[in-house]
Design a protein around this motif. Sequence first.
Motif, PDB file in Angstrom:
ATOM      1  N   LYS A   1       0.823  -1.209   0.000  1.00  0.00           N
ATOM      2  CA  LYS A   1       0.000   0.000   0.000  1.00  0.00           C
ATOM      3  C   LYS A   1       0.856   1.257   0.000  1.00  0.00           C
ATOM      4  CE  LYS A   1      -3.312  -2.618   2.695  1.00  0.00           C
ATOM      5  NZ  LYS A   1      -3.652  -2.975   4.063  1.00  0.00           N
ATOM      6  N   GLY A   2       1.717   1.375  -0.986  1.00  0.00           N
ATOM      7  CA  GLY A   2       2.513   2.589  -1.083  1.00  0.00           C
ATOM      8  C   GLY A   2       3.751   2.529  -0.214  1.00  0.00           C
ATOM      9  N   ILE A   3       4.800   1.920  -0.745  1.00  0.00           N
ATOM     10  CA  ILE A   3       6.039   1.773   0.021  1.00  0.00           C
ATOM     11  C   ILE A   3       7.044   2.808  -0.476  1.00  0.00           C
ATOM     12  CG2 ILE A   3       7.944   0.222   0.576  1.00  0.00           C
ATOM     13  CD1 ILE A   3       5.540  -1.024   1.660  1.00  0.00           C
ATOM     14  N   ASP A   4       7.561   3.594   0.433  1.00  0.00           N
ATOM     15  CA  ASP A   4       8.653   4.518   0.125  1.00  0.00           C
ATOM     16  C   ASP A   4       9.842   4.097   0.968  1.00  0.00           C
ATOM     17  OD1 ASP A   4       7.511   6.759  -1.597  1.00  0.00           O
ATOM     18  OD2 ASP A   4       6.033   6.575   0.007  1.00  0.00           O
ATOM     19  N   PHE A   5      10.934   3.823   0.311  1.00  0.00           N
ATOM     20  CA  PHE A   5      12.066   3.339   1.085  1.00  0.00           C
ATOM     21  C   PHE A   5      13.331   3.539   0.269  1.00  0.00           C
ATOM     22  CE2 PHE A   5      14.349  -0.352   3.194  1.00  0.00           C
ATOM     23  CZ  PHE A   5      14.567   0.360   4.358  1.00  0.00           C
ATOM     24  N   ARG A   6      14.419   3.771   0.988  1.00  0.00           N
ATOM     25  CA  ARG A   6      15.681   3.989   0.310  1.00  0.00           C
ATOM     26  C   ARG A   6      16.709   3.059   0.933  1.00  0.00           C
ATOM     27  NH1 ARG A   6      18.293   8.637  -2.265  1.00  0.00           N
ATOM     28  NH2 ARG A   6      20.475   8.496  -1.659  1.00  0.00           N
ATOM     29  N   ILE A   7      17.310   2.244   0.105  1.00  0.00           N
ATOM     30  CA  ILE A   7      18.329   1.319   0.584  1.00  0.00           C
ATOM     31  C   ILE A   7      19.679   1.876   0.148  1.00  0.00           C
ATOM     32  CG2 ILE A   7      19.208  -1.037   0.432  1.00  0.00           C
ATOM     33  CD1 ILE A   7      16.236  -1.805  -0.319  1.00  0.00           C
ATOM     34  N   GLU A   8      20.532   2.147   1.126  1.00  0.00           N
ATOM     35  CA  GLU A   8      21.803   2.786   0.799  1.00  0.00           C
ATOM     36  C   GLU A   8      22.803   1.767   0.260  1.00  0.00           C
ATOM     37  OE1 GLU A   8      22.097   5.895   0.728  1.00  0.00           O
ATOM     38  OE2 GLU A   8      20.328   6.485   1.884  1.00  0.00           O
ATOM     39  N   ASP A   9      23.784   2.296  -0.421  1.00  0.00           N
ATOM     40  CA  ASP A   9      24.843   1.479  -0.990  1.00  0.00           C
ATOM     41  C   ASP A   9      25.567   0.693   0.111  1.00  0.00           C
ATOM     42  OD1 ASP A   9      26.691   0.418  -2.605  1.00  0.00           O
ATOM     43  OD2 ASP A   9      27.784   2.272  -2.997  1.00  0.00           O
ATOM     44  N   GLY A  10      25.692  -0.603  -0.081  1.00  0.00           N
ATOM     45  CA  GLY A  10      26.466  -1.416   0.851  1.00  0.00           C
ATOM     46  C   GLY A  10      25.739  -1.800   2.122  1.00  0.00           C
ATOM     47  N   GLU A  11      24.462  -1.475   2.197  1.00  0.00           N
ATOM     48  CA  GLU A  11      23.713  -1.808   3.401  1.00  0.00           C
ATOM     49  C   GLU A  11      23.282  -3.268   3.402  1.00  0.00           C
ATOM     50  OE1 GLU A  11      20.863   1.139   5.769  1.00  0.00           O
ATOM     51  OE2 GLU A  11      20.430   0.975   3.643  1.00  0.00           O
TER      52      GLU A  11
ATOM     53  N   MET B   1       7.666  -4.710   8.101  1.00  0.00           N
ATOM     54  CA  MET B   1       6.467  -4.540   7.271  1.00  0.00           C
ATOM     55  C   MET B   1       5.302  -5.276   7.906  1.00  0.00           C
ATOM     56  SD  MET B   1       7.963  -4.955   3.434  1.00  0.00           S
ATOM     57  CE  MET B   1       6.386  -4.603   2.676  1.00  0.00           C
ATOM     58  N   MET B   2       4.140  -4.659   7.831  1.00  0.00           N
ATOM     59  CA  MET B   2       2.916  -5.298   8.336  1.00  0.00           C
ATOM     60  C   MET B   2       1.784  -4.909   7.401  1.00  0.00           C
ATOM     61  SD  MET B   2       3.172  -6.421  11.768  1.00  0.00           S
ATOM     62  CE  MET B   2       4.684  -6.576  12.709  1.00  0.00           C
ATOM     63  N   GLY B   3       0.993  -5.858   7.002  1.00  0.00           N
ATOM     64  CA  GLY B   3      -0.201  -5.586   6.209  1.00  0.00           C
ATOM     65  C   GLY B   3       0.044  -4.693   5.006  1.00  0.00           C
ATOM     66  N   GLY B   4       1.152  -4.882   4.309  1.00  0.00           N
ATOM     67  CA  GLY B   4       1.402  -4.134   3.092  1.00  0.00           C
ATOM     68  C   GLY B   4       1.991  -2.753   3.312  1.00  0.00           C
ATOM     69  N   GLU B   5       2.326  -2.447   4.568  1.00  0.00           N
ATOM     70  CA  GLU B   5       2.932  -1.145   4.826  1.00  0.00           C
ATOM     71  C   GLU B   5       4.262  -1.323   5.521  1.00  0.00           C
ATOM     72  OE1 GLU B   5      -0.209   2.128   5.965  1.00  0.00           O
ATOM     73  OE2 GLU B   5      -0.857   0.120   6.541  1.00  0.00           O
ATOM     74  N   LEU B   6       5.140  -0.362   5.268  1.00  0.00           N
ATOM     75  CA  LEU B   6       6.415  -0.391   5.959  1.00  0.00           C
ATOM     76  C   LEU B   6       6.241   0.471   7.206  1.00  0.00           C
ATOM     77  CD1 LEU B   6       9.732  -0.072   4.082  1.00  0.00           C
ATOM     78  CD2 LEU B   6       9.493   0.727   6.402  1.00  0.00           C
ATOM     79  N   ILE B   7       6.265  -0.160   8.357  1.00  0.00           N
ATOM     80  CA  ILE B   7       5.927   0.577   9.574  1.00  0.00           C
ATOM     81  C   ILE B   7       7.126   1.316  10.151  1.00  0.00           C
ATOM     82  CG2 ILE B   7       4.829   0.448  11.804  1.00  0.00           C
ATOM     83  CD1 ILE B   7       3.616  -2.066  11.111  1.00  0.00           C
ATOM     84  N   GLN B   8       8.241   0.657  10.165  1.00  0.00           N
ATOM     85  CA  GLN B   8       9.395   1.294  10.790  1.00  0.00           C
ATOM     86  C   GLN B   8      10.675   0.733  10.206  1.00  0.00           C
ATOM     87  OE1 GLN B   8       9.524   0.923  15.055  1.00  0.00           O
ATOM     88  NE2 GLN B   8      11.270   2.308  15.264  1.00  0.00           N
ATOM     89  N   ALA B   9      11.658   1.585  10.044  1.00  0.00           N
ATOM     90  CA  ALA B   9      12.967   1.136   9.588  1.00  0.00           C
ATOM     91  C   ALA B   9      14.025   1.736  10.498  1.00  0.00           C
ATOM     92  CB  ALA B   9      13.206   1.561   8.150  1.00  0.00           C
ATOM     93  N   GLY B  10      14.996   0.953  10.821  1.00  0.00           N
ATOM     94  CA  GLY B  10      16.055   1.457  11.680  1.00  0.00           C
ATOM     95  C   GLY B  10      17.050   0.369  11.980  1.00  0.00           C
TER      96      GLY B  10
END
Lengths: 315, 383
Positions: free
Chosen positions: B20-30, B225-234
Amino acid sequence: MSDGSMTLGAAIAPAGATRRTLPAHGSRRTYSAYALVTPAAALMLIMLLGPLAGVIALSFTDYQLGAPHFAWIGLANYQDLFADKVFWTALRNTLAYVVIVVPGTVIAGLAIALLIQSGTSLRSLYRTIYFLPVMATLIAMAVVWEFMLHPQFGLVNGMLRGAGLPAFSWLQDRSTALYALCAIGIWQAVGFNMVLFLAGLVSIPKQLYEAAEIDGASSGWARFRLVTWPMLGPVTTFVVVISGIRSFQVFDTVHVLTKGGPSKSTEVLIHTMYTEGFEFFRSGYAAAITVVFLVFVLLLTLIKSRLADRGVHYT
Amino acid sequence: MAQIELSAIRKSFDGTDVLKGIDFRIEDGEFISLVGPSGCGKSTLLRIIAGLEPQNSGQVHIDGRPVDAIRPSARNLAMVFQSYALYPHLSTFDNIAVPLRMRRLSAIERLPLLGKLLPARRAKERHIRADVEGIAEQLDIAPLLRRKPGQLSGGQRQRVAVGRAMVREPLAFLFDEPLSNLDAKLRVHMRAELAELHRRLKATFVYVTHDQAEAMTMSSRIAVMMGGELIQAGTPAEIYNDPDDIRVAEFIGSPKINVLPGRIRKDAGIDVLGTALKLSCHAATGECRVGVRPERIDVGAGPFSGTVVHLENLGAEAFVHLAIEGAGLRLIARLADVRHLPAMGSSVAFGFASDAVRIFDPAGKRIEIRLEQPERIREPAHV
């Protein structure tokens, strides 16, 4: 020294004891094993090996259907057979039929299966349509083909004329009769092979295609070469052998449409056997033809089991 | 080496919204772990990055370049599947060589018999052989190169699959639950190996798992991720200590975080089980949920009491299950010292420090709290 031999003897004694008890125990087990095998073995003997031995024995006699006596004549039937031009023609025609029909049905069957599998709609309709000839009685269908291939008012020639191409008298011409029968044979067997290939295609894990795609197999051909074809290996072996055996057995279309003619151009092994056995009543001679036929079928089966042993490791 | 950017990715299957609309950025080498319960859309997201599944809307950028119209084979990503997806008819060597042959050989050179006659192919095959053997050496599978996948154990197949991914030096590695088919012991071992591999290759890893332990132990960052959403990243520590949402708090950590019913008073104080906590918050008065990790519950002293209903002694640590009378609640407390365990059926007092408490509103969102007074006076840390 003596100490050592003592221990050795002691070590041997119990081994001997167990060996003595083993046979009694073992034979009881063997008896029950034989008892369990008996029904299957008896059936195989009565239904398969017995008749086979009968046919082989018959091929060494001059027995004629209905005759009160017969004599052992050794290999005379085979001598006659190998000297007979009709036999060689029949063998050549049968082999030609096999060589055309097997690749034809295998390639067409695989191609249709791939097309159906890659499509998304009407899959079961196409499956049914292509499988219809397998379910239909070949004798009845042969009559339909006879009309379609009729030189004057047949559908095939009508279409050829409509397209401005020369027409043929398909089944009455020496140069085309065998190929017309091949075409009917392919038409009839394609559906069967298609179903087998479809079953094989369904069992290929989807992830292999995805892995192939990620590994750089971007074209359909590359994925076919990398995944589909090797994974279909066992199915293909089976299909080729089954098609081969079925083509060797070609009889009904020949009998209904051409009776081996014109001038023996469509004479095939089983038809020769039929004519000799049931029209000229030379049962011994017909048995000899059957034995030759069986040798070919056995060869195909051996090739198949060889290939199956070499089969790929599937996980 | 690549940076992957996802913007507003949406995906639905047969009318069901999976993403349901995922915005996320994965950095180089992560080393990013996408973690969540099954059905949360994490595998779908990975497959969208790989290009195996088209998204309904949104863009994927790899190194700033939009890749939405690019086939998976041209994205130069490598993927390790849950089932490993090794080609069963090819030897280990050939399995690892496939990506190289696909890229370096032309279609004619790849032909079974004719291709072998071409002189250019022989030279290329020599390079491929050297590369494959180098990879096999690194992964310790050199003695297995002639075997077929069917003759390998699960762990060995896993390595071959990783080798096939490594061999062409892709922009990024995608892992789709690669350890879930292994037994527990091997999984722990492979966890360490994958983390080590990441350190050595310094490549971008995107790792999908439903196992929070895998995510916690290997990744540099976790995306829950839960139910099609990205809830938290860290980072793993952030996710564990500072969950934004009660679902994150409950999903990460084993045994699960204890959740107690609480109440925010008019004066901004918080009551739990009839006892006031030494903290306050700015949220509206009403119900709330109070989360405390098992290891932060101090058994033996405190304002609360419960009955020991179950004990799990793992040798190095023990978990005590406490039933709280009148509340119909069960709590789990972790005891570090297994030599002094409370008896089954006994009543024990327990409590927790104010800074161990995480408060969530009825919708599950985190409520910021202010400690009224420090529970313990800590010595200043010497760095």
